[in-house]
Design an enzyme around this catalytic site. Structure first.
Site, mmCIF file in Angstrom:
data_model
loop_
_atom_site.group_PDB
_atom_site.id
_atom_site.type_symbol
_atom_site.label_atom_id
_atom_site.label_comp_id
_atom_site.label_asym_id
_atom_site.label_seq_id
_atom_site.Cartn_x
_atom_site.Cartn_y
_atom_site.Cartn_z
ATOM 1 N N ARG A 311 -2.741 23.722 6.990
ATOM 2 C CA ARG A 311 -1.362 23.512 7.451
ATOM 3 C C ARG A 311 -1.288 22.375 8.460
ATOM 4 O O ARG A 311 -0.281 21.674 8.537
ATOM 5 C CB ARG A 311 -0.779 24.800 8.037
ATOM 6 C CG ARG A 311 0.708 24.704 8.332
ATOM 7 C CD ARG A 311 1.315 26.043 8.707
ATOM 8 N NE ARG A 311 1.663 26.863 7.569
ATOM 9 C CZ ARG A 311 2.896 26.940 7.054
ATOM 10 N NH1 ARG A 311 3.879 26.202 7.566
ATOM 11 N NH2 ARG A 311 3.144 27.725 6.032
ATOM 12 N N GLU A 711 8.643 30.078 13.933
ATOM 13 C CA GLU A 711 7.670 29.067 14.357
ATOM 14 C C GLU A 711 8.250 27.682 14.636
ATOM 15 O O GLU A 711 7.803 27.017 15.575
ATOM 16 C CB GLU A 711 6.573 28.951 13.293
ATOM 17 C CG GLU A 711 5.714 30.181 13.181
ATOM 18 C CD GLU A 711 4.822 30.143 11.948
ATOM 19 O OE1 GLU A 711 3.604 30.241 12.111
ATOM 20 O OE2 GLU A 711 5.354 30.030 10.826
#
Length: 757
Positions: A311, A711
């Protein structure tokens, strides 16, 4: 509409009065035993002697468990069975559990665990990125490389070439409620586990594996956590497993919670990174080619490091079109606690890399940093380095709006004027954008289930696979159910997350809690509502389109009935008022080996402008003002979303300013208490803190067209780090070259560097 009202958190009164029940608050039988781990005093070595006689003889001790005593699997890893619950002959980090003490009280267990006589033949520990590179100590055998275009050729022919490297530290989760678990033995060997976990199904799986039972024999329940931030995605496995093993062996309930210092020593942190970059640009500042090298310190076991590092690579572009790009990622194995999931899951590290590049380029080319960013923004139709087409880019308009709202240009001039006339206090101002991909990159995790009951009095009970960790997920999902049935919030109750009600849950992570579970609950509610509508239409002769659910009533043509009356009638007519719902995220296709595909359903966007001041004599600093505009789509609950944005910004700024993890040369974590590890407090939040939601809807068909908000706001805190860099730059002529966290010491050293450059 119920689902878009700014309602308070459903448990807010319980939180502020102390009545909210957490795992450690659950009443336990008088026979309940307590567990503590005995920890390795060395970072790496072979256990040559383990004398536990003093431990066994200590007051209150019932049993001592070593690896040799474990009945079945000795593993608590979330991935590849490389993380033993208890050390087997060797230790691999300071603080690794070697044995477990089962005692009559928590204090007795902790005291006894310190009495072990352990000899370890120490080996040279690999603690740093440089040591790991020298020893070629890594996961996956070698670096992972993803590329698009020809970065080397584009850089070599560019007008300007800039290169650099910097480091960013890890981060302690510092959830208010520490790790905790309680195992209650049931009849026929079954086990009920209460665990402070974001991933009940993983706890169920690991406990079943450890006590030699199928998963149906293990039930895991969690009502709420006092914070998680990713630190309870895999790190709770060890506590739940040892409690279940001890409960099986003793026949008594067994409970374990880490004290704060043990929690910080034993559990994993955010991955710290070193990032090297080389970038080629034209005279207008357009990026022609870029080459990144990521070095991630992963710790002793794999845990979730591979998808975290993935990621980071996936967010190495952030909001910018990189036509020629190469990203090389090294996943390094070290003798430190295994780094783990943390809010953003690698995205913040990758994003900080490109934002550092933009900061460096703007300084080197004497360009306005915001204008440089805007010139390199994506346009719809362009592709990311991993081949996903950008279809919903919002940041050009969002940046323009925030510049206007924050009076950015006027304040930029004011900051420059201040710095021209003040030698000791220097101000900085910076803007940074966020483009964050929403979905698990492990495609099969993008699924959720729900179970909904409508009782004959019209009350509704909802259960789903998501977990509540303070973020307000339960309230949002309750609003979804209330909206479907047209009833008030007092008619909806969401029960504790329970693997016996909804199986095979995914972790509440990847910002997907509302997206997945909200949609699963809506589908279950729609099923029940559809049955009721069909029944009413058949019995009343009113077409289905003329039956409406609103304001606690059901309008059947010209006749109005309360929802409770309709529930009673449907029950008596033997209409099923219970349903499951299942949702899987569409459009996903991802090949992590090639680094190509569509790993994300959509992107969430945000932009923040932060103003800071530093003391050039001490390095002390303050955030003076932050202006945030964030894209939550059609927000399910604006009040909760704004709270998440505020908290995310502060936590992100904390990572990059005050939160410093310090290990000594023996691999011992020295900052393992709030006295030495400084999370932001209320006084560290900006004095002026303007947060607003971007007015828009998700273009993708998410739950009521909302967007994830867990997030993405974390990365807004990057603007605080960039503002500090801007303030340091005002001290001289050189580039600040700040590492993170930008502690007062680092700020002072950077200020001294630029003065002499």
């Amino acid at each position: 509409m119920t689902q878009r009202r700014p309602l308070p958190h459903d448990a807010a009164p319980l939180h502020v009065t102390g009545a909210a029940r957490y795992v450690d608050d659950i009443p336990t039988p008088a026979t309940c035993l307590h567990i503590a781990f005995g920890l390795s005093p060395s970072a790496r070595g072979v256990i040559t002697r383990l004398d536990l006689s003093a431990v066994r003889q200590a007051s209150g001790v019932v049993q001592v468990i070593t690896a040799a005593d474990l009945p079945f699997s000795n593993d608590v890893s979330p991935s590849i069975h490389d993380e033993p619950l208890l050390a087997q002959g060797e230790v691999f980090y300071h603080g690794q559990p070697i044995f477990a003490v089962v005692a009559t009280t928590h204090l007795a267990a902790r005291k006894a665990a310190r009495l072990a006589d352990v000899d370890i033949d120490t080996r040279d520990a690999i603690l740093t990125i440089d040591q790991a590179l020298k020893a070629n100590s890594r996961f996956e055998g070698g670096p992972v490389v993803w590329s698009q275009g020809d970065a080397d050729a584009a850089i070599s022919t560019a007008t300007h070439v800039i290169e650099g490297a910097f480091e960013m530290g890890g981060q302690e989760h510092f959830y208010l409620e520490g790790q905790a678990a309680l195992a209650l033995p049931q009849e026929d060997g079954d086990m009920l586990v209460h665990s402070s976990t974001q991933h009940p199904t993983e706890i169920q799986h690991k406990v079943a594996e450890a006590i030699g039972l199928p998963m149906h024999a293990v039930r895991v329940e969690i009502r709420r956590m006092g914070g998680g931030f990713g630190g309870k995605e895999s790190q709770g496995n060890a506590l739940a497993v040892i409690c279940a093993i001890a409960a099986r062996a003793t026949g008594c309930p067994c409970k374990m919670r880490y004290d704060r210092d043990d929690d910080m020593v034993i559990t994993g942190k955010r991955h710290d990174f070193r990032i090297k970059y080389r970038v080629g640009l034209d005279d207008q500042g357009h990026i022609q080619g870029i080459d990144f090298t990521h070095f991630a310190r992963c710790g002793w076991a794999q845990d979730l490091s591979l998808p975290v590092a993935d990621r980071a690579m996936l967010h190495a572009d952030n909001a910018y079109h990189l036509p020629n790009v190469r990203i090389e990622s090294h996943r390094l194995k070290t003798n430190t606690a295994s780094a783990t999931a943390f809010r953003g899951f690698g995205g913040p590290q990758g994003m900080l890399g490109i934002e550092r590049v933009m900061d460096h380029v703007a300084h080197a080319l004497s360009m306005d940093p915001t204008e440089l960013r805007r010139r390199n923004f994506y346009r719809n139709g362009q592709q990311t380095p991993y081949g996903q087409t950008i279809e919903d880019f919002e940041l050009q308009d969002m940046v323009a709006e925030l510049l206007k709202r924050s009076d950015y240009e006027k304040r930029r001039a004011a900051v420059d004027a201040w710095n021209a006339t003040n030698d000791v206090l220097k101000k900085g101002l910076a803007l940074s954008p966020v483009k964050f991909g929403i979905s698990f990159t492990l495609t099969h995790l993008n699924q959720a289930g729900a179970l909904v009951h409508v009782y004959q009095d019209g009350s509704v009970m909802v259960n789903h696979g998501g977990t509540e960790m303070g973020q307000g997920l339960f309230q949002k999902v309750a609003q979804v159910a209330a909206n479907v049935f047209g009833v008030g919030m007092d008619s909806i109750k969401i029960t504790a997350t329970d693997t016996a009600k909804v199986p095979n849950t995914s972790a509440t992570a990847a910002s997907s809690g509302s997206d997945l579970n909200g949609m699963a609950v809506k589908l279950a509610c729609d099923t029940i509502k559809g049955r009721i509508v069909r029944f009413l239409s058949e019995t009343s002769g009113v077409s289905a389109g003329d039956i409406r659910f609103e304001d606690g009533n059901v309008q059947v043509g010209s006749k109005a009935l309360t929802f409770a009356e309709v529930a009673q009638i449907a029950y008596q007519a033997r209409v099923s008022l219970s349903a499951t719902g299942f949702y899987k995220t569409p459009k996903l296709a991802w090949d992590r080996v090639k680094g190509q595909g569509r790993p994300f359903f959509y992107f969430a966007y945000g932009v923040a402008a932060t103003e800071v001041v530093i003391d050039t004599l001490t390095g002390e600093n303050r955030i003076l003002r932050a202006d945030v505009l964030h894209d939550a789509g059609a927000s399910l609950n604006p009040a909760l979303d704004i709270g998440q944005i505020e908290g995310g910004y502060v936590q992100g700024a904390g990572w990059l300013t005050t939160e410093e993890l310090v290990w000594d040369d023996q691999g011992r974590l020295r900052s393992h208490a709030p006295s030495t590890y400084k999370i932001p407090t209320a006084s560290d939040a900006p004095d002026v803190f303007n947060v607003a939601l971007w007015d828009g809807e998700n273009r993708e068909d998410t739950i009521y067209r909302s967007k994830a908000v867990g997030e993405p706001p974390f990365m807004l805190g990057i603007s605080a780090f960039l503002a500090l860099s801007d303030a340091v730059a005002a001290c001289g002529m050189g580039y600040p070259d700040l590492d993170a966290p930008a502690t007062p010491e680092r700020i002072l050293m950077a200020a001294n560097r630029v003065r002499v450059t």
